[in-house]
Design a protein around this motif. Structure first.
Motif, PDB file in Angstrom:
ATOM      1  N   ILE A 268       0.839  -1.205   0.000  1.00  0.00           N
ATOM      2  CA  ILE A 268       0.000   0.000   0.000  1.00  0.00           C
ATOM      3  C   ILE A 268       0.871   1.250   0.000  1.00  0.00           C
ATOM      4  O   ILE A 268       0.646   2.190  -0.780  1.00  0.00           O
ATOM      5  CB  ILE A 268      -0.940  -0.006   1.227  1.00  0.00           C
ATOM      6  CG1 ILE A 268      -2.011  -1.088   1.071  1.00  0.00           C
ATOM      7  CG2 ILE A 268      -1.600   1.364   1.412  1.00  0.00           C
ATOM      8  CD1 ILE A 268      -2.841  -1.316   2.318  1.00  0.00           C
ATOM      9  N   LEU A 269       1.890   1.250   0.885  1.00  0.00           N
ATOM     10  CA  LEU A 269       2.798   2.401   0.958  1.00  0.00           C
ATOM     11  C   LEU A 269       3.576   2.574  -0.340  1.00  0.00           C
ATOM     12  O   LEU A 269       3.788   3.695  -0.816  1.00  0.00           O
ATOM     13  CB  LEU A 269       3.766   2.232   2.129  1.00  0.00           C
ATOM     14  CG  LEU A 269       3.153   2.299   3.534  1.00  0.00           C
ATOM     15  CD1 LEU A 269       4.192   1.950   4.583  1.00  0.00           C
ATOM     16  CD2 LEU A 269       2.567   3.686   3.809  1.00  0.00           C
ATOM     17  N   SER A 270       3.980   1.466  -0.932  1.00  0.00           N
ATOM     18  CA  SER A 270       4.735   1.519  -2.183  1.00  0.00           C
ATOM     19  C   SER A 270       3.885   2.101  -3.312  1.00  0.00           C
ATOM     20  O   SER A 270       4.337   2.983  -4.059  1.00  0.00           O
ATOM     21  CB  SER A 270       5.220   0.113  -2.549  1.00  0.00           C
ATOM     22  OG  SER A 270       5.850   0.118  -3.811  1.00  0.00           O
ATOM     23  N   ASN A 271       2.645   1.613  -3.448  1.00  0.00           N
ATOM     24  CA  ASN A 271       1.752   2.109  -4.504  1.00  0.00           C
ATOM     25  C   ASN A 271       1.458   3.587  -4.332  1.00  0.00           C
ATOM     26  O   ASN A 271       1.491   4.361  -5.301  1.00  0.00           O
ATOM     27  CB  ASN A 271       0.445   1.316  -4.514  1.00  0.00           C
ATOM     28  CG  ASN A 271       0.634  -0.112  -4.984  1.00  0.00           C
ATOM     29  OD1 ASN A 271       1.642  -0.433  -5.621  1.00  0.00           O
ATOM     30  ND2 ASN A 271      -0.319  -0.974  -4.684  1.00  0.00           N
ATOM     31  N   ALA A 272       1.154   3.984  -3.085  1.00  0.00           N
ATOM     32  CA  ALA A 272       0.855   5.398  -2.824  1.00  0.00           C
ATOM     33  C   ALA A 272       2.088   6.264  -3.070  1.00  0.00           C
ATOM     34  O   ALA A 272       1.979   7.376  -3.617  1.00  0.00           O
ATOM     35  CB  ALA A 272       0.367   5.577  -1.386  1.00  0.00           C
ATOM     36  N   GLY A 273       3.267   5.758  -2.692  1.00  0.00           N
ATOM     37  CA  GLY A 273       4.501   6.508  -2.901  1.00  0.00           C
ATOM     38  C   GLY A 273       4.815   6.705  -4.373  1.00  0.00           C
ATOM     39  O   GLY A 273       5.201   7.800  -4.796  1.00  0.00           O
ATOM     40  N   LEU A 274       4.639   5.648  -5.175  1.00  0.00           N
ATOM     41  CA  LEU A 274       4.909   5.757  -6.608  1.00  0.00           C
ATOM     42  C   LEU A 274       3.952   6.737  -7.282  1.00  0.00           C
ATOM     43  O   LEU A 274       4.358   7.569  -8.096  1.00  0.00           O
ATOM     44  CB  LEU A 274       4.796   4.372  -7.263  1.00  0.00           C
ATOM     45  CG  LEU A 274       5.933   3.389  -6.972  1.00  0.00           C
ATOM     46  CD1 LEU A 274       5.600   1.999  -7.499  1.00  0.00           C
ATOM     47  CD2 LEU A 274       7.229   3.893  -7.604  1.00  0.00           C
ATOM     48  N   THR A 275       2.670   6.641  -6.940  1.00  0.00           N
ATOM     49  CA  THR A 275       1.681   7.548  -7.533  1.00  0.00           C
ATOM     50  C   THR A 275       1.962   8.992  -7.135  1.00  0.00           C
ATOM     51  O   THR A 275       1.905   9.904  -7.972  1.00  0.00           O
ATOM     52  CB  THR A 275       0.253   7.161  -7.076  1.00  0.00           C
ATOM     53  OG1 THR A 275       0.031   5.772  -7.318  1.00  0.00           O
ATOM     54  CG2 THR A 275      -0.789   7.965  -7.827  1.00  0.00           C
ATOM     55  N   SER A 276       2.276   9.196  -5.854  1.00  0.00           N
ATOM     56  CA  SER A 276       2.577  10.547  -5.374  1.00  0.00           C
ATOM     57  C   SER A 276       3.838  11.095  -6.040  1.00  0.00           C
ATOM     58  O   SER A 276       3.913  12.277  -6.377  1.00  0.00           O
ATOM     59  CB  SER A 276       2.760  10.540  -3.856  1.00  0.00           C
ATOM     60  OG  SER A 276       1.620  10.047  -3.211  1.00  0.00           O
ATOM     61  N   ALA A 277       4.831  10.218  -6.222  1.00  0.00           N
ATOM     62  CA  ALA A 277       6.082  10.653  -6.837  1.00  0.00           C
ATOM     63  C   ALA A 277       5.858  11.159  -8.254  1.00  0.00           C
ATOM     64  O   ALA A 277       6.426  12.176  -8.667  1.00  0.00           O
ATOM     65  CB  ALA A 277       7.082   9.500  -6.852  1.00  0.00           C
ATOM     66  N   VAL A 278       5.006  10.459  -9.001  1.00  0.00           N
ATOM     67  CA  VAL A 278       4.695  10.889 -10.368  1.00  0.00           C
ATOM     68  C   VAL A 278       4.090  12.285 -10.365  1.00  0.00           C
ATOM     69  O   VAL A 278       4.500  13.172 -11.124  1.00  0.00           O
ATOM     70  CB  VAL A 278       3.736   9.885 -11.048  1.00  0.00           C
ATOM     71  CG1 VAL A 278       3.238  10.439 -12.377  1.00  0.00           C
ATOM     72  CG2 VAL A 278       4.434   8.550 -11.268  1.00  0.00           C
ATOM     73  N   VAL A 279       3.097  12.491  -9.487  1.00  0.00           N
ATOM     74  CA  VAL A 279       2.411  13.788  -9.429  1.00  0.00           C
ATOM     75  C   VAL A 279       3.375  14.898  -9.004  1.00  0.00           C
ATOM     76  O   VAL A 279       3.438  15.967  -9.628  1.00  0.00           O
ATOM     77  CB  VAL A 279       1.210  13.723  -8.463  1.00  0.00           C
ATOM     78  CG1 VAL A 279       0.569  15.094  -8.308  1.00  0.00           C
ATOM     79  CG2 VAL A 279       0.177  12.723  -8.961  1.00  0.00           C
ATOM     80  N   LEU A 280       4.143  14.651  -7.944  1.00  0.00           N
ATOM     81  CA  LEU A 280       5.018  15.693  -7.412  1.00  0.00           C
ATOM     82  C   LEU A 280       6.185  15.997  -8.346  1.00  0.00           C
ATOM     83  O   LEU A 280       6.629  17.148  -8.440  1.00  0.00           O
ATOM     84  CB  LEU A 280       5.530  15.281  -6.031  1.00  0.00           C
ATOM     85  CG  LEU A 280       4.456  15.275  -4.937  1.00  0.00           C
ATOM     86  CD1 LEU A 280       5.036  14.745  -3.628  1.00  0.00           C
ATOM     87  CD2 LEU A 280       3.863  16.651  -4.721  1.00  0.00           C
ATOM     88  N   LEU A 281       6.697  14.993  -9.052  1.00  0.00           N
ATOM     89  CA  LEU A 281       7.747  15.260 -10.038  1.00  0.00           C
ATOM     90  C   LEU A 281       7.217  16.145 -11.162  1.00  0.00           C
ATOM     91  O   LEU A 281       7.907  17.053 -11.635  1.00  0.00           O
ATOM     92  CB  LEU A 281       8.291  13.950 -10.608  1.00  0.00           C
ATOM     93  CG  LEU A 281       9.321  13.209  -9.752  1.00  0.00           C
ATOM     94  CD1 LEU A 281       9.637  11.846 -10.348  1.00  0.00           C
ATOM     95  CD2 LEU A 281      10.596  14.030  -9.596  1.00  0.00           C
ATOM     96  N   LEU A 282       5.979  15.883 -11.589  1.00  0.00           N
ATOM     97  CA  LEU A 282       5.370  16.726 -12.618  1.00  0.00           C
ATOM     98  C   LEU A 282       5.179  18.151 -12.111  1.00  0.00           C
ATOM     99  O   LEU A 282       5.403  19.114 -12.846  1.00  0.00           O
ATOM    100  CB  LEU A 282       4.020  16.137 -13.052  1.00  0.00           C
ATOM    101  CG  LEU A 282       4.083  14.918 -13.979  1.00  0.00           C
ATOM    102  CD1 LEU A 282       2.697  14.341 -14.190  1.00  0.00           C
ATOM    103  CD2 LEU A 282       4.707  15.296 -15.316  1.00  0.00           C
ATOM    104  N   VAL A 283       4.771  18.279 -10.844  1.00  0.00           N
ATOM    105  CA  VAL A 283       4.600  19.613 -10.263  1.00  0.00           C
ATOM    106  C   VAL A 283       5.946  20.340 -10.214  1.00  0.00           C
ATOM    107  O   VAL A 283       6.051  21.510 -10.582  1.00  0.00           O
ATOM    108  CB  VAL A 283       3.989  19.515  -8.847  1.00  0.00           C
ATOM    109  CG1 VAL A 283       4.034  20.871  -8.148  1.00  0.00           C
ATOM    110  CG2 VAL A 283       2.546  19.025  -8.925  1.00  0.00           C
ATOM    111  N   GLY A 284       6.989  19.637  -9.750  1.00  0.00           N
ATOM    112  CA  GLY A 284       8.308  20.252  -9.681  1.00  0.00           C
ATOM    113  C   GLY A 284       8.819  20.675 -11.046  1.00  0.00           C
ATOM    114  O   GLY A 284       9.346  21.789 -11.211  1.00  0.00           O
ATOM    115  N   ALA A 285       8.669  19.800 -12.048  1.00  0.00           N
ATOM    116  CA  ALA A 285       9.114  20.132 -13.404  1.00  0.00           C
ATOM    117  C   ALA A 285       8.317  21.294 -13.976  1.00  0.00           C
ATOM    118  O   ALA A 285       8.868  22.164 -14.659  1.00  0.00           O
ATOM    119  CB  ALA A 285       8.977  18.907 -14.307  1.00  0.00           C
TER     120      ALA A 285
END
Length: 429
Positions: A268-285
């Motif tokens: 659960i933590l892994s799935n949520a972390g991967l999804t969040s990482a995608v969103v936040l990387l896009l926000v940062g870029a």
């Protein structure tokens, strides 16, 4: 030379480069060719700075809450509750799909999570009952855009972060538009059900069965009440509300419903972390990309161009809706908001459009873009879940997109639809 950053970015997208890399490569290459090597350092430093924000922490928390609820069987309870209410109608499972999306929106605020969680259950069930697979995938994708409109909404958190608006005001303003999208889709299903003789469920649920389904869905349905109630009551901030949602989902899954086990926590933590990482990387870029936009003076040039077309805000709103609709076909809603929000928001505010109203116009339009061909993200998720071609889903979704476009223009030209609740509660003027 920097004015070419946007065409270069679009070329990178068309050749299949991931959005994150396109957002950084396009301005980075042009800065290098222009001899502005110092600005290249600024560009990539802003990737981290763009993510380093307390308000944005709400996004991974909401992702984790949605993952906990989905894995804890809460999604199934929402579907059962929806089926108890609407399963007996002609085209009942299609109606259930939409109603489940409305209810699930109050838990995750993610169109992708909606498509994945509900699609994996409802698409096979609809196909078994006699619907075509492409129709089942299309209505799942179309209804999933309700997720980021009805609070909590990750897209609105990003808009509030970029534009300095109230998250609570945006959440409240999204309630009516989200429900309108759902009702509009149900009306279209009714028309299509009568025309194409959609299947009818075998029986109507008794009131006792409906009460039982309602009790099973009671605790999940309390989630949006706790989130909104806490924010509006001043008990906690939106980020703290997201953390509370995680704690609530954990308690419900482990101790009340007892549908979660400790063995599932790492995944659960892994799935949520991967999804969040995608969103936040896009926000940062996107925040880094926005830095180069400001260096190129493109916002001032675009503002002058827009205002040169007309001074009538009604005409300009129509044109901007067309622009946002096209942008939404190719660019994810988060980056699009970060790039275009600071450019377009001040223009329309100066023309007398309420900033909260414009935020909803922009958020809903770009959210609908998630289900719009050729690059709509949820189309690809629906295709993966249903094992149907994206092209066939894109054709089947067109009637539902027409409904959503009508809703966009309704909320554009009737501000009271989105502004009444924020004004009544004192979060907007």
């Amino acid at each position: 030379m920097l004015i070419w950053f946007l065409p270069t970015f679009l070329i990178f997208l068309m050749i299949g480069l991931p959005v994150f890399f396109a957002l950084l490569a396009a301005p980075g290459i042009l800065l290098w060719l222009n001899g502005q090597t110092a600005d290249i350092t600024l560009l990539y430093r802003n990737v981290y700075n763009g993510m380093d924000s307390f308000p944005l922490m709400a996004i991974p928390f909401f992702m984790l809450a949605g993952e906990l609820m989905n894995r804890g069987g809460i999604t199934i309870r929402l579907v059962e509750f929806s089926q108890a209410l609407m399963g007996h109608l002609r085209g009942g499972l299609a109606h259930v799909n939409v109603l489940s999306s409305i209810l699930f929106a109050g838990l995750s605020g993610s169109a992708v999570a909606d498509t994945s969680a509900l699609g994996s259950m409802l698409i096979p069930a609809m196909e078994k009952q006699g619907y075509t697979r492409r129709f089942a995938a299309a209505i799942t994708a179309a209804s999933s855009v309700i997720g980021p409109i009805i609070p909590p909404s990750g897209i609105m958190i990003i808009y509030a972060y970029v534009m300095g608006e109230s998250v609570a005001a945006l959440f409240l303003a999204g309630i009516v538009p989200g429900v309108m999208v759902g009702v509009g889709l149900m009306l279209m299903i009714k028309v299509m059900a009568d025309k194409y003789d959609f299947p009818v469920a075998s029986r109507k649920y008794t009131w006792g069965e409906r009460r039982k389904a309602s009790l099973k869905a009671f605790f999940p349905l309390l989630t949006p009440v706790i989130i909104l109630g806490g924010i509006l009551g001043g008990i906690f901030t939106p980020t703290e509300a997201a953390a509370v949602a995680v704690g609530y989902a954990f308690i419900i899954g482990f101790f009340v419903l007892r549908t979660l086990t400790l063995n599932e926590v790492p995944e659960i933590l892994s799935n949520a972390g991967l999804t969040s990482a995608v969103v936040l990387l896009l926000v940062g870029a996107a925040m880094a990309f926005k830095t180069v936009v400001s260096l190129s003076h493109a916002p001032e040039q675009l503002a002058a161009l827009i205002l040169g077309l007309s001074e009538n805000p009604l005409i300009l709103l129509f044109l901007i809706n067309l622009l946002l609709f096209v942008v939404g076909m190719f660019l994810d809603a988060g980056p699009a908001i970060i790039i275009l929000g600071p450019i377009l928001g001040p223009i329309f505010t100066s023309l007398g459009v309420d900033p909260i109203h414009f935020a909803i116009i922009m958020s809903v339009n770009l959210t609908v873009g998630l289900a719009t061909p050729p690059m709509g993200l949820v189309l690809f998720v629906a295709a993966a879940v249903s094992r149907e071609k994206v092209e066939t889903i894109a054709k089947a979704i067109l009637p539902f997109l027409a409904v959503e476009i009508i809703v966009i223009f309704l909320i554009t030209y009737v501000p009271a639809l989105s502004m009444t609740i924020p004004r009544i509660t004192g979060f907007a003027n």
